[in-house]
Write a protein that holds these residues in place. Structure first.
Motif, PDB file in Angstrom:
ATOM      1  N   UNK A   1       0.787  -1.141  -0.061  1.00  0.00           N
ATOM      2  CA  UNK A   1       0.116   0.033   0.000  1.00  0.00           C
ATOM      3  C   UNK A   1       0.890   1.336  -0.058  1.00  0.00           C
ATOM      4  N   UNK A   2       2.096   1.367   0.630  1.00  0.00           N
ATOM      5  CA  UNK A   2       2.927   2.245   0.732  1.00  0.00           C
ATOM      6  C   UNK A   2       3.520   2.611  -0.505  1.00  0.00           C
ATOM      7  N   UNK A   3       3.882   1.524  -1.096  1.00  0.00           N
ATOM      8  CA  UNK A   3       4.543   1.723  -2.514  1.00  0.00           C
ATOM      9  C   UNK A   3       3.539   2.012  -3.532  1.00  0.00           C
ATOM     10  N   UNK A   4       2.264   1.433  -3.442  1.00  0.00           N
ATOM     11  CA  UNK A   4       1.250   1.682  -4.316  1.00  0.00           C
ATOM     12  C   UNK A   4       1.012   3.349  -4.553  1.00  0.00           C
ATOM     13  N   UNK A   5       0.770   3.916  -3.414  1.00  0.00           N
ATOM     14  CA  UNK A   5       0.208   5.141  -3.464  1.00  0.00           C
ATOM     15  C   UNK A   5       1.238   6.007  -3.699  1.00  0.00           C
TER      16      UNK A   5
ATOM     17  N   UNK B   1       2.345   1.238 -13.097  1.00  0.00           N
ATOM     18  CA  UNK B   1       3.431   2.185 -12.480  1.00  0.00           C
ATOM     19  C   UNK B   1       4.218   1.686 -11.452  1.00  0.00           C
ATOM     20  N   UNK B   2       3.648   0.595 -10.884  1.00  0.00           N
ATOM     21  CA  UNK B   2       4.415   0.325  -9.525  1.00  0.00           C
ATOM     22  C   UNK B   2       5.798  -0.666 -10.180  1.00  0.00           C
ATOM     23  N   UNK B   3       5.391  -1.164 -11.201  1.00  0.00           N
ATOM     24  CA  UNK B   3       6.487  -2.173 -12.084  1.00  0.00           C
ATOM     25  C   UNK B   3       7.654  -1.328 -12.653  1.00  0.00           C
ATOM     26  N   UNK B   4       6.947  -0.009 -13.113  1.00  0.00           N
ATOM     27  CA  UNK B   4       7.916   0.980 -14.027  1.00  0.00           C
ATOM     28  C   UNK B   4       9.011   1.648 -12.955  1.00  0.00           C
ATOM     29  N   UNK B   5       8.422   1.817 -11.950  1.00  0.00           N
ATOM     30  CA  UNK B   5       9.338   2.531 -10.791  1.00  0.00           C
ATOM     31  C   UNK B   5      10.118   1.580 -10.114  1.00  0.00           C
ATOM     32  N   UNK B   6       9.782   0.152 -10.084  1.00  0.00           N
ATOM     33  CA  UNK B   6      10.658  -0.884  -9.458  1.00  0.00           C
ATOM     34  C   UNK B   6      10.182  -1.470  -8.412  1.00  0.00           C
ATOM     35  N   UNK B   7       8.913  -1.182  -7.984  1.00  0.00           N
ATOM     36  CA  UNK B   7       8.419  -1.361  -6.845  1.00  0.00           C
ATOM     37  C   UNK B   7       8.254  -3.202  -6.846  1.00  0.00           C
ATOM     38  N   UNK B   8       7.554  -3.571  -7.875  1.00  0.00           N
ATOM     39  CA  UNK B   8       7.343  -4.907  -8.136  1.00  0.00           C
ATOM     40  C   UNK B   8       7.877  -5.265  -9.576  1.00  0.00           C
ATOM     41  N   UNK B   9       8.134  -6.480  -9.838  1.00  0.00           N
ATOM     42  CA  UNK B   9       8.344  -7.035 -11.220  1.00  0.00           C
ATOM     43  C   UNK B   9       7.298  -6.999 -12.240  1.00  0.00           C
ATOM     44  N   UNK B  10       7.738  -6.772 -13.310  1.00  0.00           N
ATOM     45  CA  UNK B  10       6.648  -6.769 -14.545  1.00  0.00           C
ATOM     46  C   UNK B  10       5.747  -8.266 -14.440  1.00  0.00           C
ATOM     47  N   UNK B  11       6.337  -9.209 -13.978  1.00  0.00           N
ATOM     48  CA  UNK B  11       5.640 -10.575 -14.076  1.00  0.00           C
ATOM     49  C   UNK B  11       4.686 -10.501 -12.847  1.00  0.00           C
ATOM     50  N   UNK B  12       5.236  -9.873 -11.812  1.00  0.00           N
ATOM     51  CA  UNK B  12       4.101  -9.563 -10.725  1.00  0.00           C
ATOM     52  C   UNK B  12       3.025  -8.920 -10.868  1.00  0.00           C
TER      53      UNK B  12
END
Length: 761
Positions: free
Chosen positions: A98-102, A260-271
């Motif tokens: 949640x912290x990373x998503x916002x 967007x989370x994948x683009x900034x590296x918070x999660x992988x593109x596969x995730x």
């Protein structure tokens, strides 16, 4: 090298200096964000910087409004109420997803810039200049937090909310300056925590904890990546991206956040790809706010607690101060409501009176000697649907109740208490004829006198023609003899009675003063069930009257700090001597044992009480007590339209409703359940000498009833409490004598006569 804060970027102080040093740029930035066109940039520049400097140095941060929890005496939840549904939680209790998503969707450079993201500002300025509108904003997460603080401060005032959200240069200036202050004082992690707790997520949910509960029925700390992405996406437009009302639009927005989370590296593109395939997985819990959510039928008790908080000066000197504390919430209110007593009351109500009946019942239970309200309920539930109501039939009008109901003969013990306390012997005998004119004159307060009209005198009569005195106080009370009690009040005067009533907390439900007329002896003044229950608790506590209380304690949470608030205390004072109270207890035990209230008896547990049935059977009562609990039961039509003759109540048909016939059994079953497992206590015994014995042709003590003692011979079973009509002994013909009532003689719900007598002299 300029000194950097953790997370990179210039420090807030350096950011401020840079901002203030380039005034033309600042003016352009502000104007470019706030105005549709760029032609006004130059005009805005100088004024913008001056306005910035003139702002106060510190932003006042109001405490976040949170839900309030109301508990019973055992600490179990009754209901939750709130202005804004919010539960503040620390950052450690918020899912890292949640912290990373916002941050990813709202301000991906949050940890790299200061309070103002100049790159973002210039990017927005350029795009807005190209489009000629405000197609892109430049607010950082910090600025958004500041804006939300202003909105929170505005509360529910629409004008203040509009001022806090309007797109003006002045608001942007204030927002920017306070953002700098917040960054310097709080730091990134605290800002993120505050932001997640203050932000609106739609569906009445403020803050991420309330949002997680609303959409997924779980805590914010347990949110998965796809759940977090959904909530983060809602923030930009809670109505547009509402997953409850538009699942497709919410899904698209959720997937944008995941990308967007994948683009900034918070999660992988596969995730991100896997999460985008997952369904929304909503498990929506409906908003639950207010006393309508109360359990155990305690909606009206909950409402009474709210009224106490909003009206008692102990919670704030002004109405506005009290309302502000209530609306901010964060309160935990422990009440006096006893769950056993409340459950017993609701069971008895449900068994004896249906919510769809033409009439209703309302009950209140009070603890003698403390004033604690133990239970409060009624047959028509708290709500807005058919056969539901929000009017608390148990309390006075000023506390959310109605206009009250004539208590009938349940007022007579107050007259007796005044007489006994004034020195009258307990075996006092009056002639008590079947029919008589009101004695005249009768002394009142302030040296005044009530005078009956000699040309058209007001008259009264007993329940039936067999009730002919003389009677002593014991028998007159058991049989509820009207003429006895009118002779009594005429003898001692009206003022001692109204004074005693005041000492016992007996007031009209509408707040008006009790009039100085002798008919008050027959219970013609409208009272509430809580008033009568608490008055009889005075008898149970041997003459000590304690003002009613519903709140035991209140704790208030503001941020991460919890404090205790002062609460209203019961004030106890002596209303009558112990001997007077003990004598009343002995008299009212007789009512239950062999008088009009036999159906209310509690078997081996000592009890006392009094029946009451008002004019034309618009209301019926039983008010009674044991040494450790007092209760009042009222049955009637709240609108005062349906007379209780030829009526079905709780699935049973009644030719005529009496105080001992319907309210009595409700009281009996309620008290039996409420007192189960509690000590059996005895009243303090007192000797009442017998009056001179005589033969009245009725040695069985049933008041002349021919129904084996099961009828209700309440002397207030007729017009203005017994002037005409009522039960005449087990279903015989109802007497219809002539009578006249002077104009202004009574105040109440009766259909008073048109006589010209009765005045003060």
């Amino acid at each position: 090298m300029p000194k950097k804060r953790s997370g990179g970027g210039l420090s807030p102080t350096q950011q401020a200096a840079k901002f203030l040093g380039v005034s033309v740029l600042a003016g352009a930035v502000l104007a470019g964000i706030a105005l549709p066109a760029v032609g006004a940039l130059g005009l805005a520049a100088k004024g913008s910087v001056e306005s910035f400097d003139e702002l106060p140095a510190n932003m006042k941060t109001p405490p976040l409004s949170q839900r309030t929890t109301i508990l019973d005496a055992d600490g179990d939840q009754i209901a939750t109420v709130y202005s804004r549904d919010r539960t503040v939680v620390p950052l450690k209790d918020i899912s890292p997803y949640m912290q990373k998503a916002i941050v990813a969707i709202e301000d991906s450079r949050f940890y790299q810039h200061g309070a103002v993201d100049l790159k973002g500002v210039l990017r927005a300025l350029n795009k807005n200049a190209q489009t000629g509108g405000v197609s892109e904003g430049a607010s950082t997460l910090t600025q958004q937090y500041v804006k939300n603080v202003f909105i929170e401060e505005a509360g529910d005032d629409p004008t203040k909310v509009a001022q806090a959200t309007q797109q003006t240069i002045g608001r942007k200036i204030r927002e920017l300056k306070y953002a700098i202050q917040v960054e310097e004082e709080l730091g990134k992690k605290k800002i993120l925590e505050n932001y997640l707790n203050i932000t609106f997520f739609g569906q009445q949910a403020y803050g991420v904890e309330a949002a997680a509960q609303r959409y997924f029925s779980e805590s914010a700390k347990d949110l998965s990546v796809e759940q977090a992405a959904l909530l983060a996406g809602i923030v930009q437009s809670p109505s547009r991206y509402d997953p409850v009302n538009d699942e497709a639009e919410a899904t698209k927005r959720r997937n944008t956040v995941l990308q967007r989370m994948a683009a900034v590296g918070d999660i992988s593109r596969a995730q991100a790809a896997d999460a985008m395939k997952a369904p929304l997985g909503l498990k929506v819990s409906k908003p639950k706010n207010g006393c309508i959510t109360a359990v155990k039928g305690a909606g009206f008790f909950c409402d009474y607690v709210r009224e106490v908080f909003l009206t008692d000066p102990v919670f704030g000197k002004t109405k506005e101060q009290r309302a502000k504390i209530w609306n901010q919430g964060g309160l935990t209110i422990r009440t006096t409501m006893d769950p056993q007593a409340q459950n017993a009351a609701q069971r008895s109500i449900k068994e004896h009176v249906y919510k769809s009946d033409e009439v209703a019942t309302a009950v209140s239970l009070v603890q003698p000697g403390t004033g604690k309200i133990l239970a409060m309920g009624q047959s028509r539930p708290y709500g807005f649907k058919k056969n539901e109501t929000q009017i608390n039939l148990s309390v006075d009008q000023s506390m959310g109740g109605g206009m009250g109901y004539q208590p009938g003969s349940t007022f007579k013990p107050i007259v007796a208490a005044a007489a006994l306390d004034d020195g009258m012997p307990a075996n006092k005998v009056y002639s008590s004829p079947y029919r008589m004119a009101y004695p005249s004159p009768v002394s009142a307060c302030d040296g005044k006198r009530w005078v009956n009209d000699p040309n058209n005198p007001a008259k009264l009569e007993n329940e039936n023609s067999s009730e002919v005195g003389p009677y002593d106080m014991r028998e007159a009370t058991a049989k509820s003899v009207n003429t006895y009690y009118v002779q009594m009040i005429s003898d001692i005067g009206i003022c001692p009675v109204t004074t005693m009533a005041k000492k016992m907390g007996v007031v009209r439900a509408d707040g008006d003063k009790m009039p100085q007329v002798p008919s008050i002896a027959l219970g013609t003044q409208e009272m509430s069930p809580l008033t009568m229950a608490n008055a009889y608790a005075t008898f149970a506590s041997r003459g000590m009257h304690c003002t009613p209380v519903a709140i035991e304690s209140v704790s208030r949470r503001v941020g991460d700090k919890t404090s205790s608030l002062e609460v209203p205390k019961s004030t106890c004072s002596r209303a009558m001597s112990e001997n007077t109270a003990d004598t009343i207890n002995a008299l009212l035990k007789g009512v239950v044992e062999d008088g009009t209230g036999t159906k209310a008896g509690l078997g081996s547990r000592p009890s006392a009480g009094k029946t009451g049935t008002t004019d034309e059977r618009y209301a019926a009562w039983f008010v009674g007590y044991t040494p450790n609990m007092a209760g009042a039961v009222w049955v009637g039509d709240p609108a005062h339209k349906r007379k209780m003759s030829g009526i079905t109540i709780g699935g049973r048909s009644y030719g005529k409703v009496f105080g001992g016939e319907v309210p009595g059994p409700i009281w009996r079953d309620m008290m039996s359940g409420a007192l189960e497992g509690k000590p059996v206590e005895n009243f303090n015994s007192v000797h009442i000498p017998d009056s001179k014995p005589r033969d009245r042709g009725d040695d069985d003590g049933d008041g002349g009833r021919d129904d084996g003692g099961n009828g209700d011979n309440d002397g207030n079973d007729g017009f203005i409490g017994g002037l005409v009509g009522g039960n005449n002994g087990g279903g015989g013909d109802e007497p219809t004598p002539s009578f006249s009532i002077p104009e202004g003689f009574i105040r109440g719900q009766g259909n008073g006569g048109n006589g010209n007598g009765g005045r003060f002299g």
